[in-house]
Design a protein around this motif. Structure first.
Motif, PDB file in Angstrom:
ATOM      1  N   GLN A  47     -14.508 121.401  13.483  1.00 23.44           N
ATOM      2  CA  GLN A  47     -15.232 121.400  12.204  1.00 23.44           C
ATOM      3  C   GLN A  47     -15.250 122.791  11.583  1.00 23.44           C
ATOM      4  O   GLN A  47     -15.535 123.784  12.250  1.00 23.44           O
ATOM      5  N   LYS A  48     -14.950 122.823  10.284  1.00 21.04           N
ATOM      6  CA  LYS A  48     -14.968 124.056   9.509  1.00 21.04           C
ATOM      7  C   LYS A  48     -15.736 123.815   8.211  1.00 21.04           C
ATOM      8  O   LYS A  48     -15.617 122.761   7.612  1.00 21.04           O
ATOM      9  N   VAL A  49     -16.493 124.817   7.790  1.00 24.74           N
ATOM     10  CA  VAL A  49     -17.222 124.778   6.536  1.00 24.74           C
ATOM     11  C   VAL A  49     -16.863 126.058   5.790  1.00 24.74           C
ATOM     12  O   VAL A  49     -16.833 127.142   6.387  1.00 24.74           O
ATOM     13  N   VAL A  50     -16.595 125.958   4.498  1.00 20.42           N
ATOM     14  CA  VAL A  50     -16.271 127.139   3.696  1.00 20.42           C
ATOM     15  C   VAL A  50     -17.414 127.377   2.719  1.00 20.42           C
ATOM     16  O   VAL A  50     -17.798 126.486   1.962  1.00 20.42           O
ATOM     17  N   VAL A  51     -17.951 128.595   2.765  1.00 26.51           N
ATOM     18  CA  VAL A  51     -19.069 128.976   1.912  1.00 26.51           C
ATOM     19  C   VAL A  51     -18.692 130.208   1.106  1.00 26.51           C
ATOM     20  O   VAL A  51     -17.667 130.846   1.348  1.00 26.51           O
ATOM     21  N   ARG A  52     -19.558 130.534   0.139  1.00 27.13           N
ATOM     22  CA  ARG A  52     -19.274 131.638  -0.784  1.00 27.13           C
ATOM     23  C   ARG A  52     -20.281 132.777  -0.584  1.00 27.13           C
ATOM     24  O   ARG A  52     -21.471 132.539  -0.405  1.00 27.13           O
ATOM     25  N   VAL A  53     -19.770 133.993  -0.650  1.00 36.40           N
ATOM     26  CA  VAL A  53     -20.610 135.181  -0.769  1.00 36.40           C
ATOM     27  C   VAL A  53     -20.218 135.879  -2.058  1.00 36.40           C
ATOM     28  O   VAL A  53     -19.120 135.681  -2.572  1.00 36.40           O
ATOM     29  N   ASP A  54     -21.124 136.704  -2.570  1.00 35.32           N
ATOM     30  CA  ASP A  54     -20.913 137.264  -3.908  1.00 35.32           C
ATOM     31  C   ASP A  54     -20.338 138.673  -3.945  1.00 35.32           C
ATOM     32  O   ASP A  54     -20.297 139.275  -5.005  1.00 35.32           O
ATOM     33  N   GLY A  55     -19.898 139.194  -2.830  1.00 30.57           N
ATOM     34  CA  GLY A  55     -19.287 140.519  -2.865  1.00 30.57           C
ATOM     35  C   GLY A  55     -19.016 141.051  -1.475  1.00 30.57           C
ATOM     36  O   GLY A  55     -19.335 140.417  -0.456  1.00 30.57           O
TER      37      GLY A  55
END
Length: 112
Positions: A47-55
Motif C-alpha cells: 500500500q502506498k499513499v501520495v500526499v502533498r507538502v507545500d515546500g
C-alpha cells in the motif's frame, strides 16, 4: 503496513515527472527497510499513499519526524535533466511501516 510519499506541490511538476519522483522515493525508502518489514509490506499489497507538502521546509520536516519515529525514509533530489534545477528536493517516502506509525508522520497531510 503502508508507505506514504510526500511530494512538493509548489514545484508545478508535470504528471510524468511527479510519477517518476514518487517511484524513486518509494524504491529508495524500501531499500532502507529491514527484511521482516519489507516482507510483511510486500505480502500485504504494498500500500502506498501520495500526499502533498507545500515546500522544501515542509518536506524536510516530514523527513525529520520520520527519522525520530525510526521509520525508513528517503528524500529525493532531482538530477535536473528536464523540468527542475539539479538538486531540487522533490519528494520524501516514509515507510513502509505500521499504519499508525506512518500516520503519526504524514496523517495530517492532504492527498495529492
Amino acid at each position: 503496513m503502508k508507505q506514504t510519499i510526500a511530494v512538493r506541490g509548489d514545484l508545478g511538476m508535470g504528471a510524468g515527472k511527479l510519477a517518476a519522483q514518487v517511484a524513486h522515493a518509494s524504491l529508495s525508502a524500501y531499500e532502507d527497510t529491514d527484511r521482516r518489514t519489507a516482507s510483511e509490506w510486500k505480502g500485504s499489497g504494498q500500500q502506498k499513499v501520495v500526499v502533498r507538502v507545500d515546500g522544501e521546509d515542509a518536506l524536510f520536516e516530514v523527513a525529520d519526524v520520520a527519522d525520530r519515529e525510526g521509520l525508513p525514509h528517503a528524500v529525493i533530489r532531482d538530477a535536473g535533466r528536464t523540468q527542475l534545477d539539479p538538486g531540487t528536493a522533490t519528494a520524501v517516502a516514509v515507510g513502509p511501516g505500521r499504519d499508525d506509525v506512518v500516520d503519526r508522520v504524514t496523517g495530517d497531510l492532504p492527498l495529492y
